[in-house]
Design an enzyme around this catalytic site. Structure first.
Site, PDB file in Angstrom:
ATOM      1  N   ARG A  17      -6.769  -9.724 -10.222  1.00  0.00           N
ATOM      2  CA  ARG A  17      -6.951  -8.279 -10.135  1.00  0.00           C
ATOM      3  C   ARG A  17      -6.060  -7.694  -9.039  1.00  0.00           C
ATOM      4  NH1 ARG A  17     -13.413  -7.787  -9.479  1.00  0.00           N
ATOM      5  NH2 ARG A  17     -12.966  -9.298  -7.836  1.00  0.00           N
ATOM      6  N   GLY A  18      -6.002  -6.368  -9.030  1.00  0.00           N
ATOM      7  CA  GLY A  18      -5.389  -5.647  -7.924  1.00  0.00           C
ATOM      8  C   GLY A  18      -3.952  -6.018  -7.628  1.00  0.00           C
ATOM      9  N   ARG A  40     -13.714 -16.697  -8.241  1.00  0.00           N
ATOM     10  CA  ARG A  40     -15.013 -16.279  -8.774  1.00  0.00           C
ATOM     11  C   ARG A  40     -14.928 -15.612 -10.147  1.00  0.00           C
ATOM     12  NH1 ARG A  40     -16.674 -14.660  -3.198  1.00  0.00           N
ATOM     13  NH2 ARG A  40     -18.277 -16.146  -2.505  1.00  0.00           N
ATOM     14  N   VAL A  66      -8.989 -21.228  -2.286  1.00  0.00           N
ATOM     15  CA  VAL A  66      -7.907 -21.666  -1.409  1.00  0.00           C
ATOM     16  C   VAL A  66      -8.383 -21.925   0.013  1.00  0.00           C
ATOM     17  CG1 VAL A  66      -6.156 -20.518  -2.800  1.00  0.00           C
ATOM     18  CG2 VAL A  66      -7.141 -19.319  -0.837  1.00  0.00           C
ATOM     19  N   ASN A  92      -1.841 -14.316  -1.628  1.00  0.00           N
ATOM     20  CA  ASN A  92      -2.481 -13.014  -1.751  1.00  0.00           C
ATOM     21  C   ASN A  92      -4.002 -13.093  -1.631  1.00  0.00           C
ATOM     22  OD1 ASN A  92      -2.796 -10.120  -2.893  1.00  0.00           O
ATOM     23  ND2 ASN A  92      -3.864 -11.393  -4.397  1.00  0.00           N
ATOM     24  N   TYR A 154     -13.946  -4.678  11.051  1.00  0.00           N
ATOM     25  CA  TYR A 154     -12.875  -5.487  10.457  1.00  0.00           C
ATOM     26  C   TYR A 154     -12.454  -6.645  11.350  1.00  0.00           C
ATOM     27  CZ  TYR A 154      -8.940  -5.640   7.064  1.00  0.00           C
ATOM     28  OH  TYR A 154      -8.056  -5.973   6.056  1.00  0.00           O
ATOM     29  N   LYS A 161      -5.764 -11.909   9.699  1.00  0.00           N
ATOM     30  CA  LYS A 161      -4.466 -11.382   9.297  1.00  0.00           C
ATOM     31  C   LYS A 161      -3.454 -11.478  10.443  1.00  0.00           C
ATOM     32  CE  LYS A 161      -5.516 -10.117   5.073  1.00  0.00           C
ATOM     33  NZ  LYS A 161      -4.889 -10.712   3.881  1.00  0.00           N
ATOM     34  N   THR A 192      -7.597  -0.124  -4.850  1.00  0.00           N
ATOM     35  CA  THR A 192      -8.091  -1.272  -5.597  1.00  0.00           C
ATOM     36  C   THR A 192      -9.601  -1.355  -5.377  1.00  0.00           C
ATOM     37  OG1 THR A 192      -7.834  -2.831  -3.757  1.00  0.00           O
ATOM     38  CG2 THR A 192      -5.925  -2.497  -5.187  1.00  0.00           C
TER      39      THR A 192
END
Length: 258
Positions: A17-18, A40, A66, A92, A154, A161, A192
């Site tokens: 997706r996305g 999933r 992963v 990704n 976050y 990240k 998304t």
């Protein structure tokens, strides 16, 4: 017809997706065979694989988390068995627990760091021998603004990240002599499913409108915008771009106060 990646082999994690789907289809539309990875959600990944095949390219669908080293090795075992080589690896796949720092749990830290950051390092170890068979290759990771800026709740994703961008620099320097180019792309606000995590009490439409008003370019980043830059970083024109994080955000990061 653009055949700039004709007969290349591209692995894109989290490509059901996305952004991941857009990247997979971008490469397939330009001649690459694609390994579609999911963990999933099988159905959208199957749809991505079918879309790759409709473009006339081979698609290999592999279920793998992963963040789990056994699963990660299984993913690359399947790539090696099916294709025996690899030209492009796009990291990704991402996950995370959005909570205030003082409410984070060790499980959430480990889960997020393993998927978002650790996977890049150990995937690179598996990707390099496969790329060397092709005389070189490209590795691109998808980062986010939270690596350098503080976003609400976050903390763990942002830290992961930041680690990913650091790994990008180290891998970029170490792998350059092997003709393997390593970089990262940091998108701005992309519409998304992941964006709904920030919706809280407000409607998605209100959230999107607020972001649009903050972007100098006047619109949100599309998955296809990101895919185009990822593809550029995997092209011969980008061979001298090493270990960089490229921001694709319509100028958003330039205007928010430090």
């Amino acid at each position: 017809m653009d055949n700039s990646f004709q007969n290349k082999i591209a692995l894109v994690t989290g490509s059901g997706r996305g952004i991941g789907r857009a990247i997979a289809l971008h490469f397939a539309g330009r001649g690459a065979d694609v390994i579609v990875n999911f963990f999933r959600n099988r159905e959208p990944a199957e749809e991505t694989a079918r879309a790759v095949e409709k473009l006339g390219r081979r698609a290999l669908l592999v279920k793998a988390d992963v963040g789990d080293l056994d699963d990660l090795n299984h993913l690359f075992d399947e790539v090696e068995k099916e294709f025996a080589a690899l030209d492009i690896f796009v990291h990704n796949a991402a996950s995370g627990y959005n909570r205030p720092a003082l409410e984070q749990k060790p499980k959430g830290w480990d889960w997020t760091m393993n998927i978002n950051a650790r996977a890049l390092l150990f995937a690179a170890q598996r990707a390099v021998p496969l790329m060397e068979k092709r005389g070189g290759g490209s590795i691109v990771s998808i980062s986010s603004a939270g690596s350098a800026r503080v976003l609400p709740d976050y903390v763990v994703v942002g830290a992961s990240k930041a680690a990913l961008e650091s790994l990008t620099r180290y891998l970029g320097v170490e792998l350059a002599p092997k003709n393997i180019v390593v970089n990262a792309v940091s998108p701005g606000v992309v519409e998304t499913d992941a964006l709904t995590h920030f919706a809280s009490m407000e409607s998605k439409e209100n959230i999107l409108q607020k972001f649009v008003e903050s972007v100098p370019a006047g619109r949100l980043v599309s998955p296809e915008d990101v895919a185009g830059v990822v593809a550029f970083l995997c092209s011969p024109a980008a061979r001298m771009i090493i270990g960089q994080t490229i921001h694709v955000d319509g100028g958003y990061m330039l205007t928010i106060p430090r």
